[in-house]
Design an enzyme around this catalytic site. Structure first.
Site, PDB file in Angstrom:
ATOM      1  N   ASP A   1     -31.239   6.019  11.745  1.00 55.71           N
ATOM      2  CA  ASP A   1     -29.772   6.010  11.729  1.00 55.71           C
ATOM      3  C   ASP A   1     -29.268   4.822  12.543  1.00 55.71           C
ATOM      4  O   ASP A   1     -29.960   4.335  13.439  1.00 55.71           O
ATOM      5  CB  ASP A   1     -29.217   7.281  12.407  1.00 55.71           C
ATOM      6  CG  ASP A   1     -29.368   8.529  11.549  1.00 55.71           C
ATOM      7  OD1 ASP A   1     -29.692   8.422  10.352  1.00 55.71           O
ATOM      8  OD2 ASP A   1     -29.145   9.634  12.091  1.00 55.71           O
TER       9      ASP A   1
ATOM     10  N   ARG B   1     -29.539   2.288   3.810  1.00 54.72           N
ATOM     11  CA  ARG B   1     -28.471   3.283   3.585  1.00 54.72           C
ATOM     12  C   ARG B   1     -27.167   2.605   4.002  1.00 54.72           C
ATOM     13  O   ARG B   1     -27.054   2.135   5.135  1.00 54.72           O
ATOM     14  CB  ARG B   1     -28.698   4.524   4.447  1.00 54.72           C
ATOM     15  CG  ARG B   1     -27.509   5.495   4.393  1.00 54.72           C
ATOM     16  CD  ARG B   1     -27.459   6.421   5.586  1.00 54.72           C
ATOM     17  NE  ARG B   1     -28.545   7.378   5.612  1.00 54.72           N
ATOM     18  CZ  ARG B   1     -28.978   7.966   6.728  1.00 54.72           C
ATOM     19  NH1 ARG B   1     -28.431   7.672   7.903  1.00 54.72           N
ATOM     20  NH2 ARG B   1     -29.963   8.821   6.689  1.00 54.72           N
TER      21      ARG B   1
HETATM   22  C1  LIG Z   1     -25.895  10.526   4.410  1.00 53.20           C
HETATM   23  C2  LIG Z   1     -25.036   9.897   5.461  1.00 53.20           C
HETATM   24  C3  LIG Z   1     -25.625   9.295   6.554  1.00 53.20           C
HETATM   25  C4  LIG Z   1     -24.844   8.677   7.522  1.00 53.20           C
HETATM   26  N1  LIG Z   1     -25.455   7.985   8.536  1.00 53.20           N
HETATM   27  C5  LIG Z   1     -24.693   7.301   9.419  1.00 53.20           C
HETATM   28  C6  LIG Z   1     -25.283   6.449  10.391  1.00 53.20           C
HETATM   29  O1  LIG Z   1     -26.505   6.319  10.489  1.00 53.20           O
HETATM   30  N2  LIG Z   1     -24.452   5.784  11.239  1.00 53.20           N
HETATM   31  C7  LIG Z   1     -23.084   5.889  11.164  1.00 53.20           C
HETATM   32  O2  LIG Z   1     -22.382   5.219  11.931  1.00 53.20           O
HETATM   33  N3  LIG Z   1     -22.511   6.699  10.255  1.00 53.20           N
HETATM   34  C8  LIG Z   1     -23.267   7.397   9.385  1.00 53.20           C
HETATM   35  N4  LIG Z   1     -22.670   8.185   8.452  1.00 53.20           N
HETATM   36  C9  LIG Z   1     -21.207   8.534   8.565  1.00 53.20           C
HETATM   37  C10 LIG Z   1     -20.330   7.509   7.886  1.00 53.20           C
HETATM   38  O3  LIG Z   1     -20.381   6.290   8.585  1.00 53.20           O
HETATM   39  C11 LIG Z   1     -18.870   8.008   7.799  1.00 53.20           C
HETATM   40  O4  LIG Z   1     -18.379   8.222   9.082  1.00 53.20           O
HETATM   41  C12 LIG Z   1     -18.694   9.283   6.998  1.00 53.20           C
HETATM   42  O5  LIG Z   1     -19.545   9.313   5.901  1.00 53.20           O
HETATM   43  C13 LIG Z   1     -17.243   9.411   6.460  1.00 53.20           C
HETATM   44  O6  LIG Z   1     -16.931   8.315   5.664  1.00 53.20           O
HETATM   45  P1  LIG Z   1     -16.830   8.335   4.069  1.00 53.20           P
HETATM   46  O7  LIG Z   1     -17.683   7.234   3.556  1.00 53.20           O
HETATM   47  O8  LIG Z   1     -17.165   9.657   3.528  1.00 53.20           O
HETATM   48  O9  LIG Z   1     -15.345   7.895   3.756  1.00 53.20           O
HETATM   49  P2  LIG Z   1     -13.943   8.434   4.266  1.00 53.20           P
HETATM   50  O10 LIG Z   1     -12.955   7.455   3.743  1.00 53.20           O
HETATM   51  O11 LIG Z   1     -13.963   8.726   5.710  1.00 53.20           O
HETATM   52  O12 LIG Z   1     -13.788   9.819   3.501  1.00 53.20           O
HETATM   53  C14 LIG Z   1     -13.653   9.899   2.089  1.00 53.20           C
HETATM   54  C15 LIG Z   1     -13.453  11.367   1.726  1.00 53.20           C
HETATM   55  O13 LIG Z   1     -14.624  12.115   2.044  1.00 53.20           O
HETATM   56  C16 LIG Z   1     -14.295  13.396   2.558  1.00 53.20           C
HETATM   57  N5  LIG Z   1     -14.748  13.471   3.960  1.00 53.20           N
HETATM   58  C17 LIG Z   1     -15.244  12.467   4.715  1.00 53.20           C
HETATM   59  N6  LIG Z   1     -15.608  12.914   5.931  1.00 53.20           N
HETATM   60  C18 LIG Z   1     -15.307  14.238   5.954  1.00 53.20           C
HETATM   61  C19 LIG Z   1     -15.431  15.253   6.937  1.00 53.20           C
HETATM   62  N7  LIG Z   1     -15.946  15.000   8.146  1.00 53.20           N
HETATM   63  N8  LIG Z   1     -15.044  16.505   6.625  1.00 53.20           N
HETATM   64  C20 LIG Z   1     -14.531  16.786   5.398  1.00 53.20           C
HETATM   65  N9  LIG Z   1     -14.382  15.855   4.426  1.00 53.20           N
HETATM   66  C21 LIG Z   1     -14.763  14.603   4.693  1.00 53.20           C
HETATM   67  C22 LIG Z   1     -12.792  13.505   2.451  1.00 53.20           C
HETATM   68  O14 LIG Z   1     -12.512  14.078   1.198  1.00 53.20           O
HETATM   69  C23 LIG Z   1     -12.341  12.061   2.504  1.00 53.20           C
HETATM   70  O15 LIG Z   1     -11.107  11.858   1.902  1.00 53.20           O
HETATM   71  C24 LIG Z   1     -23.428   8.746   7.429  1.00 53.20           C
HETATM   72  C25 LIG Z   1     -22.827   9.333   6.323  1.00 53.20           C
HETATM   73  C26 LIG Z   1     -23.607   9.896   5.335  1.00 53.20           C
HETATM   74  C27 LIG Z   1     -22.935  10.467   4.138  1.00 53.20           C
END
Ligand SMILES: Cc1cc2nc3c(=O)[nH]c(=O)nc-3n(C[C@H](O)[C@H](O)[C@H](O)COP(=O)(O)OP(=O)(O)OC[C@H]3O[C@@H](n4cnc5c(N)ncnc54)[C@H](O)[C@@H]3O)c2cc1C
Length: 319
Positions: A130, A181
């Protein structure tokens, strides 16, 4: 504003003590966390596998402060790999280097990472490192490169689209055939390090996704392994429907087979979308965290969506 507040709270010991005391916090955290014990995480993985979804398991914890704690985190990661082998679930692991001793001593962290990779290799499994907050990025990438140079192929890295540096880092990693990723980024970063505006993060996400998919085409479109353990090089980690639609369009434009990439989402978020992508024929992997150290992970999930915070607060008042 709320995002910054909750990310700050994720690091505050006083807030941790208070929030973990509320019964409702744990009840709500279980939406995002599979349970406190490894057995619960394996059950969650089995249930997801039944829906055609692969998994990456994460034993929650970050920023260990003693070599013994870091070694314990390694033992825990090894226990996951062994439980995966015994149970036959389709799951790899995700780890945080701060949990493996990165802040204590880089050589200790390298030794710990090596032990995990050796065990994963013996089990034919895959380890994703991560990405944490910006001050750890250089050291994380350096350790990733060190392990690749030592001959480990069974590891992948993460890139965060909110960082200005991500474009150059992704370009360099793709040159080496890295399995990346791509996520937006979950930490609070200053404006000289990361795009402050969501629209800029989103545009950068689309740009980086294109670079990753074009690179997959150039590499001859390596696929997800049949046992579901080794992911294809591009992993698109987001719940954002517009970003996902853009990737679908690119896949068609580039003529990339669907199993030459995978979508990744977090446990408990957009289950409908996870199942829809599986039905469309895309590999999907869900990140399943478990363990007693759920507080900072939970706070970051609250930070991502104001509706989650209001839900928590309204229930705290009722608790
Ligand atoms: C498999 C995976 C691994 C990850 N690994 C890392 C990592 O190693 N380092 C790192 O910094 N970040 C990591 N992240 C987190 C990532 O950086 C984001 O903070 C997180 O995925 C929310 O962003 P989004 O791309 O979904 O977009 P956003 O624009 O934040 O969300 C888009 C939509 O997704 C839904 N959504 C998003 N988050 C939530 C929530 N918490 N609860 C409910 N609905 C939600 C909502 O419908 C929202 O409108 C990871 C995410 C995933 C999916």
């Amino acid at each position: 504003m709320l995002r910054s507040l909750f990310i700050s709270l994720s690091k505050a010991e006083w807030a941790k003590q208070q929030i973990m005391r509320w019964n409702f916090s744990w009840r709500m955290a279980t939406r995002f966390v599979a349970g406190e014990m490894l057995a619960s995480a394996i059950d969650a993985a089995r249930a997801l596998n039944k829906k055609g979804i692969n998994v990456t398991l994460d034993h929650l914890g970050e920023f260990t402060s003693s070599p013994d704690e870091a070694r314990q985190a390694v033992d825990d990661a090894i226990a996951i790999l062994e439980a995966v082998e015994q149970s036959g679930v389709r799951a790899g692991i995700s780890i945080k280097l701060s949990q493996m001793g990165l802040m204590i001593d880089k050589d200790l962290c390298a030794e710990n990472l090596r032990r995990i990779l050796q065990t994963a290799q013996a089990h034919g499994n895959f380890v994703r490192i991560d990405m944490e907050d910006a001050p750890t990025v250089d050291d994380t990438l350096a350790l990733y490169h060190q392990m690749r140079a030592e001959g480990f192929e069974n590891l992948g890295v993460v890139q965060q689209a909110y960082l200005y540096r991500a474009e150059a880092d992704v370009a360099a990693l793709l040159q080496e055939g890295a399995r990346i990723r791509l996520c937006k980024g979950a930490y609070k970063e200053p404006p000289h390090v990361a795009y402050p505006k969501k629209s800029d993060v989103d545009s950068n996400y689309d740009r980086l996704a294109r670079m990753m998919l074009e690179s997959a085409v150039r590499q001859g479109a390596p696929r997800l392994s049949e046992d579901g353990l080794t992911p294809p090089p591009p992993a698109i980690a987001t719940h954002d429907e517009l970003r996902i639609a853009n990737v679908r369009r690119l896949v068609a434009e580039l003529g990339l087979p669907k199993d030459a990439l995978e979508f990744q989402m977090l446990y408990g978020i957009r289950r409908d979308l996870q199942e829809q992508l599986v039905a469309e024929g895309y590999p999907v992997r869900v990140y399943v965290p478990y363990g007693t150290q759920w507080y900072p992970y939970f706070m970051r999930r609250l930070a991502e969506r104001p509706a989650n915070v209001w839900f928590l607060l309204s229930n705290v008042l009722k608790d």
